[in-house]
Write an enzyme that holds these catalytic residues in place. Structure first.
Site, PDB file in Angstrom:
ATOM      1  N   ARG A 334      -2.447   0.658  -5.326  1.00 49.81           N
ATOM      2  CA  ARG A 334      -3.775   0.054  -5.423  1.00 49.81           C
ATOM      3  C   ARG A 334      -3.815  -1.455  -5.129  1.00 49.81           C
ATOM      4  O   ARG A 334      -4.763  -1.931  -4.504  1.00 49.81           O
ATOM      5  CB  ARG A 334      -4.422   0.370  -6.776  1.00 49.81           C
ATOM      6  CG  ARG A 334      -4.631   1.882  -6.984  1.00 49.81           C
ATOM      7  CD  ARG A 334      -5.573   2.204  -8.141  1.00 49.81           C
ATOM      8  NE  ARG A 334      -6.935   1.821  -7.848  1.00 49.81           N
ATOM      9  CZ  ARG A 334      -7.519   0.733  -8.266  1.00 49.81           C
ATOM     10  NH1 ARG A 334      -6.878  -0.097  -9.066  1.00 49.81           N
ATOM     11  NH2 ARG A 334      -8.759   0.449  -7.919  1.00 49.81           N
ATOM     12  N   CYS A 365      10.391  -2.089   0.534  1.00 51.17           N
ATOM     13  CA  CYS A 365      10.657  -2.973   1.678  1.00 51.17           C
ATOM     14  C   CYS A 365       9.375  -3.421   2.354  1.00 51.17           C
ATOM     15  O   CYS A 365       9.154  -3.153   3.541  1.00 51.17           O
ATOM     16  CB  CYS A 365      11.560  -2.259   2.667  1.00 51.17           C
ATOM     17  SG  CYS A 365      13.118  -1.828   1.912  1.00 51.17           S
ATOM     18  N   GLU A 366       8.507  -4.049   1.606  1.00 52.50           N
ATOM     19  CA  GLU A 366       7.245  -4.582   2.132  1.00 52.50           C
ATOM     20  C   GLU A 366       6.924  -5.832   1.316  1.00 52.50           C
ATOM     21  O   GLU A 366       6.960  -5.789   0.083  1.00 52.50           O
ATOM     22  CB  GLU A 366       6.092  -3.588   1.884  1.00 52.50           C
ATOM     23  CG  GLU A 366       6.286  -2.219   2.427  1.00 52.50           C
ATOM     24  CD  GLU A 366       5.561  -1.967   3.735  1.00 52.50           C
ATOM     25  OE1 GLU A 366       4.677  -2.768   4.084  1.00 52.50           O
ATOM     26  OE2 GLU A 366       5.906  -0.983   4.391  1.00 52.50           O
ATOM     27  N   TYR A 395      -5.672   7.066 -10.101  1.00 52.33           N
ATOM     28  CA  TYR A 395      -5.387   6.707  -8.713  1.00 52.33           C
ATOM     29  C   TYR A 395      -4.063   5.962  -8.529  1.00 52.33           C
ATOM     30  O   TYR A 395      -3.916   5.180  -7.592  1.00 52.33           O
ATOM     31  CB  TYR A 395      -6.543   5.899  -8.117  1.00 52.33           C
ATOM     32  CG  TYR A 395      -7.853   6.645  -8.161  1.00 52.33           C
ATOM     33  CD1 TYR A 395      -8.021   7.820  -7.420  1.00 52.33           C
ATOM     34  CD2 TYR A 395      -8.910   6.222  -8.965  1.00 52.33           C
ATOM     35  CE1 TYR A 395      -9.208   8.530  -7.467  1.00 52.33           C
ATOM     36  CE2 TYR A 395     -10.104   6.930  -9.021  1.00 52.33           C
ATOM     37  CZ  TYR A 395     -10.242   8.082  -8.271  1.00 52.33           C
ATOM     38  OH  TYR A 395     -11.419   8.781  -8.324  1.00 52.33           O
TER      39      TYR A 395
END
Ligand code: LLP
Length: 436
Positions: A334, A365-366, A395
């Protein structure tokens, strides 16, 4: 400390109803959060059963008919619990419908929506004895009517319409405006045409109108305008075609507190909607329809919290501290999708350490893999500590992924000093199960 759990679930607290701050640190459902992390491992989604019951009860008392939108969080134990509290269910796909049926919920208590239902999905739903089909478009109405006729059924149906209003929410979760891909606009006359097609079909039984304006809506007014628009259409259908609209579904979207948002109390919102409905129906000269709602987030969102273990702590230029935890975008996308923001606290008792600006990051890995950005967090957090993130019941699990081959976390429900595993954590073997 404002971010700490309040002793009672208040409308402006993001923490579950039974969250308490004690000498042993954070407790939930009468259990020590640190012990839960130890017993079940991290990341762990913890659900407060008392909170779930409280929210389900509030909706049940506030509205005549309530469908829990299972997309927010789905597992059998949860669906059975909410069913026991008197809620019906809303599925958004064949998969969600299967989950409802496999949980043992009577098909007649399930509604199905979706803007692109397949032939097999419609056959499964109508064949199973679905309660309400929420029709999205003319193609679907023809398809569903033919399937129902073939199966010898007359399927109760609502027609989803676009009221043409903005709910003032993030554009990715705004669904009531003319551009929406869901439903048919009232303004263009397409909604009316769809109702006529439904009424004239042999396989469908037109029961009423449906709208859903968006999610995490924090104001009452957009719901009142939705009621106005639906009632004007119902009035026109009655006067022009003699069509009776028995059900009016205003969808879900009721907002919750993640940080400091203050959504209206459900009872107050319901009272305002009911008053508007009565006034509108009197003006249109139509009988009062039964009011339906479809909350997802507002039932489960605040009941959940996620426990993570800290793996490393770093300083960055400009004084930002980075605290890395053993999950992130795989169990909660989210922040990346909507810029969502969360409250975070260490679960252990602190001896008055100052709070410093901290960004809690995930392990993926971001660079955008952030759990909570620039929030004040105890200066003495170190590797090995457990952090609790509030408001993750909705969610997060349902949108979780296996990015970086990360297994999905377990879900433990807590109540009165007992913890029950509702979903076990995935294993690496689970991740291999599709290999051929
Ligand atoms: N009814 C319909 C027709 C819906 O499309 C939705 C949600 C609901 C009810 C339940 O809405 P709720 O009460 O939970 O807001 N992934 C996004 C939320 C997407 C909502 C999609 N539709 C998020 O994490 O914010």
């Amino acid at each position: 400390m404002s971010a700490q759990p309040s002793p009672h679930a208040s409308l402006s607290s993001p923490w579950p109803a039974t969250a308490r701050w004690t000498a042993h640190g954070l407790e939930i459902g009468g259990l020590c959060a640190a012990d839960l992390a130890e017993e079940f491992g991290t990341p762990l989604l913890v659900c407060d059963v008392a909170h779930l019951r409280q929210r389900a009860g509030e909706f049940r008392r506030a509205f005549p008919q309530v469908h829990y939108a299972v997309k927010a969080l789905t597992c059998r134990r949860l669906l059975r619990l909410l069913g026991g509290e008197g809620l019906r269910l809303l599925a958004a796909s064949q998969g969600e419908l299967e989950a409802c049926l496999r949980a043992g919920v009577a098909p007649g208590r399930v509604a199905l929506h979706g803007n692109n239902k397949s032939e097999t999905e419609l056959e499964r739903a109508i064949g199973a004895g679905l309660g309400l089909l929420i029709c999205d478009n003319l193609d679907e109405i023809r398809r569903a009517a033919a399937i129902a006729a073939r199966l010898g059924r007359r399927q109760d149906a609502l027609v989803r319409v676009i009221p043409g209003i903005s709910a003032g929410v993030h554009r990715h979760i705004e669904t009531g405006t003319a551009e929406s891909k869901f439903g048919l606009p009232i303004a263009s006359g397409e909604a009316e045409e769809a109702v006529l097609a439904t009424v004239e079909s042999r396989g469908l039984h037109y029961r009423g109108l449906h709208a859903h304006i968006g999610s995490q809506v924090l104001e009452t007014e957009p719901y009142l305008v939705t009621v106005d628009r639906l009632c004007s259409l119902a009035g026109r259908l009655a006067r022009t075609h003699g069509i009776d609209t028995e059900l009016l579904d205003i969808g879900g979207g009721f907002g919750i507190t993640y940080r400091s948002e203050e959504p209206p109390a459900i009872s107050l919102l319901a009272r305002a909607v009911d008053a508007r409905l009565r006034a509108d129906c009197a003006r249109e000269g139509i009988p009062l329809p039964r009011l339906l709602t479809e909350p997802g987030r507002a039932v489960v969102g605040g009941a959940g919290l996620t426990l993570y273990r800290v793996g490393s702590v770093k300083e960055r230029p400009g004084g930002t501290r980075l605290v890395a935890v053993d999950g992130g975008m795989s169990d909660n996308p989210r922040p990346m999708l909507y810029g969502a923001s969360y409250e975070v606290v260490p679960v252990a008792t602190r001896n008055g350490a100052p709070r410093v600006a901290t960004t809690v990051v995930g392990q993926h890995c971001e660079s955008g893999d952030v759990v909570a950005e620039a929030l004040p967090l105890s200066a003495d957090v170190v590797a090995g500590d457990v952090l609790a993130v509030a408001g993750t019941g909705a969610y997060c699990y349902s949108m979780a992924s296996n990015y970086n081959r990360t297994p999905r976390p377990a879900l433990a429900a807590v109540h009165d000093g007992d913890a029950e595993l509702w979903l076990r954590g995935e294993t690496y073997d689970d991740l291999d199960k599709l290999e051929v």
